[in-house]
Design an enzyme around this catalytic site. Structure first.
Site, short mmCIF file in Angstrom:
data_model
loop_
_atom_site.label_atom_id
_atom_site.label_comp_id
_atom_site.label_asym_id
_atom_site.label_seq_id
_atom_site.Cartn_x
_atom_site.Cartn_y
_atom_site.Cartn_z
N GLU A 167 10.62 -4.39 4.79
CA GLU A 167 10.79 -5.77 4.36
C GLU A 167 10.48 -5.93 2.87
OE1 GLU A 167 9.07 -4.62 6.91
OE2 GLU A 167 8.95 -6.04 8.57
N HIS A 179 -3.70 -33.37 17.13
CA HIS A 179 -2.53 -34.12 17.60
C HIS A 179 -1.49 -33.19 18.18
CE1 HIS A 179 -4.24 -37.71 15.80
NE2 HIS A 179 -4.68 -36.87 14.88
N GLY A 191 -4.83 -2.06 5.04
CA GLY A 191 -3.97 -3.15 4.59
C GLY A 191 -4.59 -4.53 4.79
N ARG A 192 -5.15 -4.77 5.96
CA ARG A 192 -5.71 -6.11 6.24
C ARG A 192 -7.06 -6.33 5.58
NH1 ARG A 192 -4.87 -2.68 10.21
NH2 ARG A 192 -6.53 -1.91 11.55
N LYS A 231 9.03 -0.49 14.53
CA LYS A 231 9.59 -0.20 13.20
C LYS A 231 10.65 0.89 13.32
CE LYS A 231 5.55 -0.85 10.19
NZ LYS A 231 4.58 -0.15 9.36
N GLU A 289 -4.80 -6.84 14.71
CA GLU A 289 -4.34 -5.51 14.30
C GLU A 289 -5.50 -4.52 14.37
OE1 GLU A 289 -2.65 -4.57 10.27
OE2 GLU A 289 -0.75 -4.62 11.32
N LYS A 327 0.84 -1.20 0.00
CA LYS A 327 0.00 0.00 0.00
C LYS A 327 0.88 1.26 0.00
CE LYS A 327 -3.55 2.33 2.70
NZ LYS A 327 -4.48 2.29 3.82
O1 F6P Z 1 3.10 -2.85 9.74
C1 F6P Z 1 1.74 -3.08 9.61
C2 F6P Z 1 1.26 -2.85 8.21
O2 F6P Z 1 1.12 -1.50 7.96
C3 F6P Z 1 -0.04 -3.60 7.94
O3 F6P Z 1 -1.14 -2.93 8.40
C4 F6P Z 1 0.01 -3.78 6.46
O4 F6P Z 1 -0.87 -4.76 6.03
C5 F6P Z 1 1.47 -4.14 6.28
O5 F6P Z 1 2.16 -3.38 7.25
C6 F6P Z 1 2.03 -3.89 4.93
O6 F6P Z 1 1.98 -2.55 4.56
P1 F6P Z 1 2.19 -2.12 3.07
O7 F6P Z 1 1.12 -2.72 2.24
O8 F6P Z 1 2.12 -0.62 3.06
O9 F6P Z 1 3.55 -2.59 2.63
#
Ligand code: F6P
Length: 553
Positions: free
Chosen positions: A212, A388, A271-272, A516, A357, A206
């Site tokens: 990452e 199990h 995002g979620r 972060k 979240e 987003k």
């Molecule tokens: O760190 C949390 C978050 O912002 C989530 O809410 C989101 O889904 C994820 O990181 C990834 O964010 P982006 O789509 O901006 O890379």
């Protein structure tokens, strides 16, 4: 507004939970022969049996008045109407617009967002079809056999969960892989089996700034160029082999992704909640655009149900209220999601992000700390594997964990004999949790008489089960795209209802920011080879130890 815990319905529920038989589910069944039918319902192709909960008609009435006193119906309307329900980021939360299959406009600041939503969907259709039918090709002129989605959190878990769920329908598309972790192992192990000439990367983010994702995207770009740039022009390699789903079009351009391969969405998509947007591109690539539309349609059916059904017949509302009953009044600390479907293996993880979240919050919308529990710990794994592993705890542990069993009546896989065994286990587990087994029953079963064999009597206690342990069971006919869409939308709205009642903002996630920021400082320290001033002693010592071990010859 009166504080939640001061409201008459809250107080009445507290008193109701203090009854000695408050958790006697078996008694509820004994007193009401119609209970199984009365405490179950259907909506959007989903069947929900919530009868195996310590919930009577009186409990339900009290919970419904709790919802009413929170002005739940008005809050639902506000979300669907595009009001700025995300109050700390001053945004609407309009994932429902992404799957709005009706002709109804959805207005944000007086402007209908639906034409933009449809335009992006149309571009997703054209692009996914071109990749799937081999029209769109890589720099070497070969069709794409593999797609790697690079994203994390909602930009990973949503599409990953759905792609796994719809595996049986993915046989004719490219293989779709998901890389999320910045641990180089994830990208390296994925790339090890791939050919650069036939691999397409989608950078799903987003913000297009997530550490990452951008680290993985840059390494993927390097891998691609190392493998292909010797033979083909760099622009052509990047242009053909990279696509993006993002709201940050400036950054996607700076990364080198062609505007034609960038699929946008909007700040009002959390995002979620984004798998229904361009973030769903890997789904369309894996199972085809038609199935992606079926997924949207399944979710839309639940949206319509949620928007229009009265609270007492509204599946997300009931599921949410039962959850509140368990966590706020019966002190259940966690909640297990148990899909009896290997294809839904990622669902517990997706719901974990969705729920934790969204509702892992301690400050209410007015800025005051809450004095009640909010979102529970969400966890789970597919059946029968969990049986199990952790089911021991569910059956005999000291903590009661409410569970959702999810079953599909029919399997998509041709593996004779398996599915009935799977279903039998899922059904039997919820029965066992409810029924339990007393020490006397154990003795009966092993044929011992009262006064017999001391050792047998001693063991009977260990082999007994308390019972009266709660669960919901959700049944779908089959796990097709529409059912998967409906299921995820059901949980999204459940989470919304709970947040609405707890008076928290379910659509921000400030709790992920502190770590972060600190990670950037620690990264500097690791580059410098020593801990800078300002850390606590434990953190400094850890940084120093890691540096020493890392730099050892
Ligand atoms: O760190 C949390 C978050 O912002 C989530 O809410 C989101 O889904 C994820 O990181 C990834 O964010 P982006 O789509 O901006 O890379």
């Amino acid at each position: 507004m009166t504080r939640l815990t001061e409201r008459p319905s809250w107080k009445a529920l507290k008193a109701h939970a203090a009854r000695p038989d408050a958790t006697d589910i078996i008694g509820l069944f004994e007193r009401d022969p119609q209970r199984a039918a009365a405490f179950s319902m259907e909506a959007g192709g989903l069947f929900l049996d919530f009868s195996k909960n310590p919930v009577s008609r009186e409990t339900l009435a009290l919970l419904l008045s709790l919802a009413e006193q929170a002005s739940l119906e008005q809050q639902i309307q506000a979300m669907f109407e595009g009001r700025r329900v995300n109050t700390t980021e001053n945004r609407p939360a309009l994932h429902t617009a992404l799957r709005n299959r009706s002709q109804r406009p959805v207005l944000v600041d007086g402007r209908d967002v639906m034409p933009d939503v449809r335009a992006v969907l149309e571009r997703v259709r054209v692009f996914s079809e071109a990749i799937r039918n081999g029209e769109a090709r890589g720099a070497a002129g070969k069709p794409f056999t593999d797609v790697v989605n690079i994203g994390i959190g909602g930009s990973d878990l949503g599409p990953l969960t759905v792609c796994e769920a719809l595996r049986p329908f993915a046989r004719s598309g490219p293989r779709v892989h998901f890389v999320s972790n910045v641990d180089g192992a994830h990208l390296a192990a994925t790339l090890a089996d791939l050919e650069a000439e036939t691999t397409l990367f989608i950078v799903s983010s987003k913000t297009f700034t997530t550490q990452e994702t951008m680290t993985n995207a840059r390494s993927a770009r390097k891998w691609l160029l190392t493998n292909l740039a010797g033979s083909y022009a760099q622009d052509d390699v990047l242009g053909r082999h990279f696509a993006a789903a993002s709201t940050n079009l400036e950054e996607t351009g700076r990364f080198g992704i062609k505007p034609e391969q960038v699929f946008g969405f909007w700040d009002w998509v959390g995002g979620r909640y984004s798998l229904w947007s361009a973030i769903g591109l890997p789904i369309a690539l894996a199972v085809g655009f038609e199935r992606f539309e079926q997924l949207l349609a399944g979710a839309h059916t639940i949206d319509e149900h949620f928007r229009t059904a009265p609270p007492e017949k509204n599946m997300p509302i009931l599921l949410a209220l039962i959850g509140i009953w368990h966590s706020n009044f019966l002190a259940a600390p966690s909640y297990a999601v148990l899909p009896y479907a290997q294809d839904l293996a990622w669902l517990p993880m997706h719901l974990q992000q969705l729920d934790m979240e969204s509702n892992g919050k301690r400050i209410d919308r007015a800025g005051a700390p809450v004095d009640y529990a909010t979102g529970p710990v969400i966890w789970g794994a597919p059946g029968t594997n969990g049986q199990h592993a952790f089911f021991q705890h569910l059956h005999q542990g000291t903590r009661v964990t409410p569970c959702d069993f999810i079953l599909a009546a029919r399997s998509e896989w041709d593996m004779p004999g398996h599915h009935d065994i799977l279903l039998a286990n899922g059904i039997a587990q919820s029965e066992a949790l409810l029924r339990g087994r007393s020490p006397e029953e154990v003795l009966d079963e092993i044929g011992a008489q009262a006064g017999d064999d001391k050792e047998t009597r001693r063991l009977a206690v260990h082999r007994s089960f308390p019972g009266n342990r709660p669960s919901n069971t959700i049944v779908v006919d089959r796990l097709d795209a529409s059912a998967v869409g409906a299921l995820i939308a059901l949980y999204e709205h459940k989470v919304f209802v709970q947040g609405a009642i707890w008076n928290i903002n379910s659509f921000d996630q400030w709790g992920v920011e502190l770590g972060k920021g600190l990670a950037k400082d620690v990264l500097n320290d690791l580059h410098e080879g020593k801990a800078a001033a300002g850390h606590d002693p434990s953190t400094s010592a850890l940084i120093e130890r890691i540096c020493t071990l890392r730099d050892k010859q």
